[in-house]
Every structure is written in structure tokens, then in C-alpha cells.
Design an enzyme around this catalytic site. Structure first.
Site, short mmCIF file in Angstrom:
data_model
loop_
_atom_site.label_atom_id
_atom_site.label_comp_id
_atom_site.label_asym_id
_atom_site.label_seq_id
_atom_site.Cartn_x
_atom_site.Cartn_y
_atom_site.Cartn_z
N HIS A 61 9.54 -4.54 -10.51
CA HIS A 61 8.20 -4.92 -10.97
C HIS A 61 7.66 -3.83 -11.89
CE1 HIS A 61 7.25 -2.25 -7.66
NE2 HIS A 61 5.94 -2.34 -7.85
N HIS A 63 4.94 -1.80 -11.82
CA HIS A 63 4.18 -0.60 -11.47
C HIS A 63 5.01 0.59 -11.96
CE1 HIS A 63 1.64 -2.74 -8.19
NE2 HIS A 63 1.00 -2.68 -9.36
N ASP A 65 5.75 3.54 -11.15
CA ASP A 65 6.68 4.34 -10.34
C ASP A 65 8.04 3.66 -10.18
OD1 ASP A 65 5.18 2.48 -8.77
OD2 ASP A 65 5.73 3.50 -6.93
N HIS A 66 8.18 2.46 -10.75
CA HIS A 66 9.47 1.77 -10.68
C HIS A 66 10.16 1.66 -12.03
CE1 HIS A 66 9.28 0.44 -6.40
NE2 HIS A 66 8.04 0.82 -6.62
N HIS A 141 3.67 -8.82 -3.59
CA HIS A 141 3.09 -7.55 -4.01
C HIS A 141 1.87 -7.86 -4.89
CE1 HIS A 141 3.15 -3.30 -4.33
NE2 HIS A 141 3.59 -3.19 -5.56
N ASP A 211 8.49 -3.20 -3.92
CA ASP A 211 7.46 -3.02 -2.90
C ASP A 211 7.05 -4.38 -2.35
OD1 ASP A 211 7.65 -0.61 -4.23
OD2 ASP A 211 5.62 -0.59 -4.97
N HIS A 269 10.26 4.68 -0.07
CA HIS A 269 8.97 4.44 -0.73
C HIS A 269 7.82 5.01 0.10
CE1 HIS A 269 5.80 2.23 -2.95
NE2 HIS A 269 6.65 2.29 -3.94
ZN LIG Z 1 4.29 -1.38 -6.65
#
Ligand SMILES: [Zn+2]
Length: 302
Positions: A61, A63, A65-66, A141, A211, A269
């Protein structure tokens, strides 16, 4: 055997030398990159993993941090003279993000980038080779997000060559025997598969879910997996906070692993709020015993 090397096991903020999400999944000779948080290239170097061996990248996805490490990685692959095509699977908007970065920098990659957009909620096979398969499924999510299942295909049944010869089975039929079929001889005698084969190596399955909120909707996709990587951003005393942010707790991940009857649970995570991760183990192992707190640089053999 599937080999999973954790490059990043932290959530949004890097902390305590833990990095945002990324992991390398090795299926036979192929290296697949699952998510690509900031610092992924540095981690690849630290653990001596060659960038040019990666031919598939999956982004769960959008976000940051990914995927904030992705543009850097793609550019470096170009600077290093990569010519082999690279396949990326992720949310459709990721294509626009990559294209904009390359366009404003006036960069043309020297290799072909195949991009496949994953629409929200889609369940499908993404890669299917004679040796392995990758499929995706929706998780829940704050923005559209997918989980993935990596399957290393088994060998089929093993032939007993002496038996096959003795029973005069033509070699042309051996492949069907490996698939579990019986053989009917010309003289009418039926040779049962078990007479001429033994059990082969079964498929191995590794499921990845980060997530996500705790959701039983993913059970059909992860059931009986040999290992499940599930996010556990928080401990259970923060269950409400986890819910508000569409994340899970260690207890919830363990509960889901038990319901899915997976063989092993790998937790990751973690929120940067936690320096000591041992309470995650204590909490999860009380519910599901075969749990491991992932550490960066460790390769898990599945
Ligand atoms: Zn996320």
C-alpha cells in the site's frame, strides 16, 4: 525451502536501529522484494544482498513506510547498468508516482519496468511459474492495502524407477505418475500410483499481512500456511489505538494465527513507541506458541 530475510520490521518511524518495512523472499534462485521502506538499499548492502538479483517487487500500500525506498532503488538499479526487466506490483497510483519522479529528473531507466496495478479488493494470482506462485488478497487498512501469499511449488510424487521398469510402464507416462495418476496397462492391469511412487515434497506457503486491522476475512487466504508474517504494531493494552489506526496488536495476530492454523507466526511492524520487544513475545506466545519476534538481518527458513 522459502527463505525470508527481514530488512525492516518497524512501523512508520525508524527507531532503535529498526527500519521501515521491507523483506526479501527467496524462492529457488529468485529474489522477491516485499515492500520497500526508506533505507531498503542500505539494508540490502548491509546484509550482502545484490540488488540486481531482484526481479519482482510487491508494494502492499502507499503509506510511505512501505515504499519510500523504491525510487532510490529503481534509480540505483539503472545506474548499476541493469538491463533485465523488473516487475512491480502495487496500487495503481504508484505508477504515477514513479513516472513523475523519473520525468522531473529527466531519467530514462536502461531496463524495462513492467508495472501491474492492484485495484482495491482484488484477489488474484500475480506470478505463476513452474516453481513458484504469488497471489494477493485484500486486508483492511486506512487506505487500500493487500496481503500476499508466496507459494513454493512441491515436487509432485517421487518415482520409484525400478518398480516402474519392472511393471513395464513407459517413460512417457512418468510425468502423469508424478501428478498422482494411476496407469492402466494394455493387459488390463491397473497399476495404482502408490505402487510406483512415494510422497514428494509438498508445497510451502508463506503469507504476508501488513498493515491490517484484525480481520477474519483473510482466513481463507492464509489458512494452513507454513508461516504467517502478521503486523503487530501495538501491544494489547493499546487495542483501541490499534483499531483507530487500522493496525493490530500482538495478541490479535496470535489469535488470528491460531484460527488460521498456520504453522508459525512471525511478528513485525512494531511501533517506535516500543524499545523492548520482549513483551510482544510474552503476549503472543500465551495465545499461539509458535511465534517469533522478527529481527532485521535474520533469515527465516520456511
Ligand atoms: Zn500503513
Amino acid at each position: 525451502m522459502i527463505r525470508v530475510t527481514i530488512l525492516g520490521n518497524n512501523s512508520a518511524l525508524p527507531a532503535y536501529d529498526r527500519h521501515p518495512t521491507a523483506q526479501i523472499i527467496e524462492l529457488r534462485e529468485q529474489l522477491l522484494l516485499m515492500d520497500c521502506g526508506e533505507g531498503t538499499q542500505i539494508q540490502l548492502q548491509r546484509y550482502n544482498i545484490r540488488r540486481r538479483r531482484i526481479n519482482y517487487i510487491f508494494i502492499s500500500h502507499l503509506h510511505g513506510d512501505h515504499y519510500f525506498g523504491l525510487i532510490g532503488l529503481l534509480t540505483s538499479m539503472g545506474l548499476l547498468g541493469r538491463t533485465a526487466p523488473l516487475c512491480i506490483y502495487g496500487p495503481p497510483a504508484l505508477k504515477d508516482i514513479i513516472d513523475l519522479h523519473l520525468a522531473v529528473a529527466g531519467t530514462t531507466l536502461p531496463y524495462v519496468l513492467h508495472f501491474e496495478g492492484l485495484e482495491e479488493g482484488v484477489v488474484r494470482d500475480l506470478v505463476d511459474t513452474p516453481h513458484f506462485k504469488v497471489s494477493c488478497f485484500p486486508v483492511i487498512h486506512r487506505i487500500p492495502c493487500h496481503g500476499f501469499v508466496f507459494t513454493l511449488k512441491g515436487s509432485g510424487r517421487k518415482l520409484l524407477p525400478e518398480k516402474c521398469k519392472e511393471l513395464e510402464i513407459p517413460a512417457a507416462y512418468y510425468n502423469q505418475l508424478k501428478q498422482g495418476e494411476d496407469y492402466l496397462r494394455r493387459d488390463g492391469r491397473l497399476i495404482k500410483n502408490e505402487e510406483v511412487t512415494t510422497e514428494g515434497n509438498p508445497d510451502k506457503r508463506y503469507a504476508y499481512a501488513a498493515d491490517t486491522l484484525y480481520t477474519e476475512s483473510i482466513l481463507p487466504f492464509i489458512r494452513n500456511a507454513d508461516a504467517l508474517y502478521h503486523e503487530s504494531t501495538y501491544l494489547d493494552d493499546n487495542r483501541e489505538r490499534a483499531f483507530d489506526r487500522f493496525h493490530s496488536t500482538a495478541a490479535q495476530a496470535a489469535e488470528l494465527a491460531g484460527k488460521a492454523a498456520v504453522k508459525r507466526l512471525l511478528l513485525g511492524h512494531f511501533s517506535s513507541k516500543y524499545q523492548d520487544l520482549s513483551p510482544f513475545y510474552t503476549e503472543a506466545s500465551a495465545i499461539f506458541p509458535d511465534v517469533e519476534i522478527t529481527t532485521e538481518g535474520t533469515t527465516y527458513e520456511i
